[in-house]
Design a protein around this motif. Structure first.
Motif, PDB file in Angstrom:
ATOM      1  N   ASP A  60       0.801  -1.226   0.000  1.00  0.00           N
ATOM      2  CA  ASP A  60       0.000   0.000   0.000  1.00  0.00           C
ATOM      3  C   ASP A  60       0.834   1.276   0.000  1.00  0.00           C
ATOM      4  O   ASP A  60       0.403   2.320   0.501  1.00  0.00           O
ATOM      5  CB  ASP A  60      -0.983   0.021   1.171  1.00  0.00           C
ATOM      6  CG  ASP A  60      -2.082  -1.017   1.012  1.00  0.00           C
ATOM      7  OD1 ASP A  60      -2.431  -1.337  -0.138  1.00  0.00           O
ATOM      8  OD2 ASP A  60      -2.578  -1.502   2.038  1.00  0.00           O
ATOM      9  N   LYS A  61       2.029   1.213  -0.568  1.00  0.00           N
ATOM     10  CA  LYS A  61       2.862   2.406  -0.779  1.00  0.00           C
ATOM     11  C   LYS A  61       3.187   2.462  -2.261  1.00  0.00           C
ATOM     12  O   LYS A  61       3.462   1.431  -2.897  1.00  0.00           O
ATOM     13  CB  LYS A  61       4.166   2.344   0.026  1.00  0.00           C
ATOM     14  CG  LYS A  61       3.990   2.616   1.495  1.00  0.00           C
ATOM     15  CD  LYS A  61       3.779   4.090   1.737  1.00  0.00           C
ATOM     16  CE  LYS A  61       3.748   4.375   3.227  1.00  0.00           C
ATOM     17  NZ  LYS A  61       3.410   5.743   3.511  1.00  0.00           N
ATOM     18  N   TYR A  62       3.166   3.676  -2.790  1.00  0.00           N
ATOM     19  CA  TYR A  62       3.405   3.866  -4.216  1.00  0.00           C
ATOM     20  C   TYR A  62       4.435   4.966  -4.400  1.00  0.00           C
ATOM     21  O   TYR A  62       4.506   5.902  -3.614  1.00  0.00           O
ATOM     22  CB  TYR A  62       2.092   4.246  -4.921  1.00  0.00           C
ATOM     23  CG  TYR A  62       1.002   3.260  -4.615  1.00  0.00           C
ATOM     24  CD1 TYR A  62       0.936   2.043  -5.274  1.00  0.00           C
ATOM     25  CD2 TYR A  62       0.057   3.527  -3.632  1.00  0.00           C
ATOM     26  CE1 TYR A  62      -0.044   1.110  -4.972  1.00  0.00           C
ATOM     27  CE2 TYR A  62      -0.934   2.605  -3.321  1.00  0.00           C
ATOM     28  CZ  TYR A  62      -0.979   1.402  -3.986  1.00  0.00           C
ATOM     29  OH  TYR A  62      -1.940   0.484  -3.681  1.00  0.00           O
ATOM     30  N   HIS A  63       5.227   4.836  -5.454  1.00  0.00           N
ATOM     31  CA  HIS A  63       6.260   5.826  -5.749  1.00  0.00           C
ATOM     32  C   HIS A  63       5.754   6.725  -6.876  1.00  0.00           C
ATOM     33  O   HIS A  63       5.337   6.250  -7.931  1.00  0.00           O
ATOM     34  CB  HIS A  63       7.563   5.133  -6.160  1.00  0.00           C
ATOM     35  CG  HIS A  63       8.672   6.098  -6.399  1.00  0.00           C
ATOM     36  ND1 HIS A  63       9.313   6.771  -5.380  1.00  0.00           N
ATOM     37  CD2 HIS A  63       9.234   6.534  -7.558  1.00  0.00           C
ATOM     38  CE1 HIS A  63      10.236   7.563  -5.901  1.00  0.00           C
ATOM     39  NE2 HIS A  63      10.202   7.448  -7.215  1.00  0.00           N
ATOM     40  N   LEU A  64       5.789   8.038  -6.652  1.00  0.00           N
ATOM     41  CA  LEU A  64       5.341   9.009  -7.648  1.00  0.00           C
ATOM     42  C   LEU A  64       6.375   9.118  -8.765  1.00  0.00           C
ATOM     43  O   LEU A  64       7.544   9.397  -8.515  1.00  0.00           O
ATOM     44  CB  LEU A  64       5.135  10.378  -6.977  1.00  0.00           C
ATOM     45  CG  LEU A  64       4.548  11.470  -7.855  1.00  0.00           C
ATOM     46  CD1 LEU A  64       3.104  11.157  -8.219  1.00  0.00           C
ATOM     47  CD2 LEU A  64       4.626  12.810  -7.139  1.00  0.00           C
TER      48      LEU A  64
END
Length: 178
Positions: A60-64
């Motif tokens: 549930d973590k995303y890299h922009l």
């Protein structure tokens, strides 16, 4: 999920802002532009342009990857979530997919409707029209447009003014009217 790029799954997703990791501090976008976008985000309560994110090693973590100014404006607007285009791949593979997305986005221009053409031709054929009010048309181009009047159709205008230039002015005229 939608298939996007050679086996990479992707889809639009609504993501909580604190789930997005941002490695760059600031986008360099002017404060006035960020304020305009922020105000729009507050009014609409969602974003129209989708930043691109990829997955990370953390759940549930995303890299922009793209759209830092949109992210900044969403933070300023105090939105809880924004829409992103999620590429379900790690950063190196996702960045390769972004090249295709950028190419496709360049082809995703607003559609020119028949009424837009009619309105534009009426405008450039009218001797009372201020042709320099069209973004990108300076005095020299205004004179060129006046000198080659009358324009009977889109094709006629493109033949007299240049295919690309005339279409760009038509799009700029349409944009300035909305």
């Amino acid at each position: 999920m939608v298939k996007f790029y050679k086996g990479i799954e992707s889809k639009p997703s609504l993501v909580v802002l604190n789930q997005i990791e941002v490695s760059q501090e600031q986008s360099g976008t002017s404060k006035s532009d960020l304020k305009k976008v922020s105000q729009s985000l507050k009014a609409w309560e969602f974003n129209f342009a989708l930043p691109i994110v990829c997955i990370t090693d953390e759940e549930d973590k995303y890299h922009l990857l793209t759209g830092l100014p949109i992210y900044e404006a969403a933070v300023e607007a105090e939105l809880e979530r924004i829409w992103v285009f999620l590429i379900a791949a790690k950063q190196p593979e996702a960045e390769a997919a972004i090249e295709q997305a950028i190419l496709q986005s360049k082809l995703n221009e607003r559609v020119v409707e028949p009424q837009d053409v009619t309105d534009f031709l009426d405008f450039i054929n009218n001797p009372k029209s201020d042709l320099t009010s069209i973004p990108g048309v300076k005095d020299g181009y205004a004179k060129l447009i006046r000198d080659k009047r009358v324009y009977s159709s889109l094709e006629d205008m493109q033949k007299k003014l240049g295919a690309k230039r005339g279409l760009n002015w038509l799009r700029a005229y349409k944009q300035s009217k909305s």
